[in-house]
Design an enzyme around this catalytic site. Sequence first.
Site, PDB file in Angstrom:
ATOM      1  N   ASP A 224      -6.945  -0.561   2.926  1.00  0.00           N
ATOM      2  CA  ASP A 224      -6.666  -0.164   1.754  1.00  0.00           C
ATOM      3  C   ASP A 224      -7.799  -0.112   1.013  1.00  0.00           C
ATOM      4  O   ASP A 224      -8.421  -1.178   1.143  1.00  0.00           O
ATOM      5  CB  ASP A 224      -5.232  -0.617   1.070  1.00  0.00           C
TER       6      ASP A 224
ATOM      7  N   ASP B 145      -2.419  -4.119   0.287  1.00  0.00           N
ATOM      8  CA  ASP B 145      -1.647  -4.901  -0.790  1.00  0.00           C
ATOM      9  C   ASP B 145      -0.635  -4.273  -1.518  1.00  0.00           C
ATOM     10  O   ASP B 145       0.077  -4.758  -2.408  1.00  0.00           O
ATOM     11  CB  ASP B 145      -2.624  -5.509  -1.743  1.00  0.00           C
TER      12      ASP B 145
ATOM     13  N   ASP C 196       1.377   0.604   2.131  1.00  0.00           N
ATOM     14  CA  ASP C 196       0.870   0.033   3.090  1.00  0.00           C
ATOM     15  C   ASP C 196       2.007  -0.938   4.096  1.00  0.00           C
ATOM     16  O   ASP C 196       1.670  -1.086   5.026  1.00  0.00           O
ATOM     17  CB  ASP C 196      -0.430  -1.028   3.055  1.00  0.00           C
TER      18      ASP C 196
END
Length: 848
Positions: free
Chosen positions: A487, A839, A843
């Site tokens: 990410d 985080d 995700d």
Amino acid sequence: MEEKLWKDHCVLLNKDEENELEIFGYKTQGCQKALCIAGYILSCGALLLLFYWKPEWYVWANCIRCSLEEADVVLLRTTDEFQRYTWKKVTWIDLSTVALPAGSDSDDPLVADKDSVINRAVVKPQLKVRCIQVQKIRYIWDFSVKEFKKVGSLEDSNTCHSIHHKFGAGLTREEQKIRQLVCGPNAIEVEIRPIWKLLLKEILNPFYVFQAFTLTLWLSQGYIEYSVAIIVLSIISVGLTVYDLRQQSTKLHNLVEEHNKVQVTVCTKSEGCKELQSCYLVPGDMFLLDGKNLSLPCDAVLIDGSCIVNEGMLTGESIPVTKTPLPLAESSMPWKTHSMEDYRRHVLFCGTEVIQTKPTGRGPARAVVLQTGFNTAKGDLVRSILYPKPVNFKLYRDAFKFIVGLSVIGVFGLIYTVCVFVSHKKPVADVVAMALLLLTVAVPPAIPAALTTGTVYAQRRLKKKKIFCISPQRINICGQINLVCFDKTGTLTEDGLDLWGIIPSEGSRFQKIHKFPSSTPLPWGPVCGAMVSCHSLVVLDKKIRGDPLDLKMFEGTHWELDDSSMAQDGAGVLDTCIVRPGPKASSAPVEGIAILHQFPFSSGLQRMSVVSQKIGEEHYDLYMKGAPEIVSSFCRQETVPANFLEELKMYTSQGFRVIALAHKVLNLGKDVAVSNLESLVMENRLKQETKPVLQELAAARIRSVMVTGDNLQTAVTVARNAGMIHMGSKVILIEANEPEGSAPASVAWQLAEDSKANTAAHHELYANTEEKITLEGETCNYHFAMNGKSYQVIVKHFYNLLPKIPVNATVFARMSPGQKSSLVEEFQKLNYYVGMCGDGANDCGVCR
């Protein structure tokens, strides 16, 4: 013929879900069972051990095939590549002990919700229900569709209106008792398995059984020292494994135990509201959120009031989330479909913590129980730990082939030994002993102990670095990873965003940039109004908390948040959030702004909105914030600056994060067309450790890919700065479009460098033609980059391109949570061993 019979009678359990199972009915036969018992005795338990390893053989040997309606045993088979079997007994739930309401007829539905599966599952007049329990989830037999249906949840077919009217006043006491018996307790119970059970399960592993046979044979032949050494190693290995399993079981039990002991205020139609232990909650119960902190013991839908929830247990983020009540809409669509992917904003998930509630004039906030026990979000998380998804990595397949190969060599050795010894007329005892020795020596008996010891040692090393693994056998696979998806925001870049500047617009033209930090405060205007009101910040413990982007944006205005204020509304007292100018803020012609209604940010919609009102004024203001492409589509085109796209590309190509703001004075009763598009430019710096980590991965020949929800140009720039894309490499932007009219779906690509100058010609691919990706005159290294919309079109219309594009793609931007999961699956189909590093809530699905 047998296979055809199976297919004709095959029924799917959890249809269209990830844990889909095929289910077959069987009826126990007394004579077959007696023969099996005799076989257990004659084989000294060997047959029983075989049935333990092969549960389907046990069912086939003891039962005959029948319909599910007649079955007393069901055989379950997974639909994945492993096709693993389990079997379950069909049991009965007796509801005759429940006192039915006075005057009720035996033909009346047992529960008020006529659509409930409970009504379709009851055998009358006996008042019994057939059920099975699979992986902690209970299923009951639905006579109308002749299938087992999951219980412990409200039916998804309920509309917004039916949830309010069927369950808004609570259930009757009798209906509560019926639902408690059918659905079971609202408890996430993790058994602390006795040591003897863990030990028995471990030593009944085929490897250890073979090892026990081998060592017994070797000891009888005088191989004392080597056999004792392996026995000691095996005892240590089994002991460590059992100890670790027991510790994990205890920790997991203690972790979820508190969930079962929460006190809640439940309201019933007959007895009013009273305190109840959470284990007695059932789907359809209505309970109060009376202002105190509460760890939610179930999944529930908010029907009145609003509340602020900490969902850190689910997402890992401690950012407070605002929950809004389910609308009282007359729509005939199911409530989830009506709210689309934003239905989660109305749902309070089990295990999360309610930290603040906002009641209405009608009383405390209220919620209806949606799911209980292991059906909840927390229960599903615990089930994924208890029943991890099986893996089929090449390492395991090769290990199995290796052992089969050794076994074949052992069989040849056995045959050779028998032939040689028989030809030399050796005693039968010597022939048998030597033949078995050669068979057992081919497969080293220390293999299971060595593998287990290595895994346990690796787990302990990881634990010292605070890395925890819920499935230890997967540790062996970690070294196989050859691709990591990252990410961007908060993972590769800093958690916090710095406010770089604001570009206001007026008369369809951008004005002078207001940069931060600045000696002069932000002047009052639509931009300032949007920044002080369009957010989801809350005051907790006298401190403003919320999304870092919202927080940075609000701090830049020097206004203050007064969450304890009350605003007067025509319908009565309405709890609102009021913002007021602070001492350092620029002078404003208003005392403050009341935020009346909030539509929280949705990753699917890529925007959020608020309805606000200036104190002392009658009209309302609508403010919107989100992705520039999305927000601009809601604006009147004459108010969007002509060079909007050029300005956006200029800042995103420099790595800035651009947020669009828009404002509209609401004219009630008319369609809303937003005007006054502004741009907020945020700076998001790389973390110090990002480059070294990516360089270390590259040195280990592990590929890095960025999968983010941010803008494509910003993501490409961050990828270059982080070293994912080398400075000498070219980036090809891929844009795919859905069919329009007679024009088929198309894919276009161009060099990112050319897109800045806007000089390169587009190369296109059309559906139903031969797809070829070529770069004329281009021989150097290149990387593909695309957004989620293009990815979706390619999956739908150009699926045969997917094996080619992901191999060279490095940046995937504006990706939704579902698209992230889909992308990882596509990488796995290309034989990549994928790791995911993120985080945020977006995700979580990928990481699981």
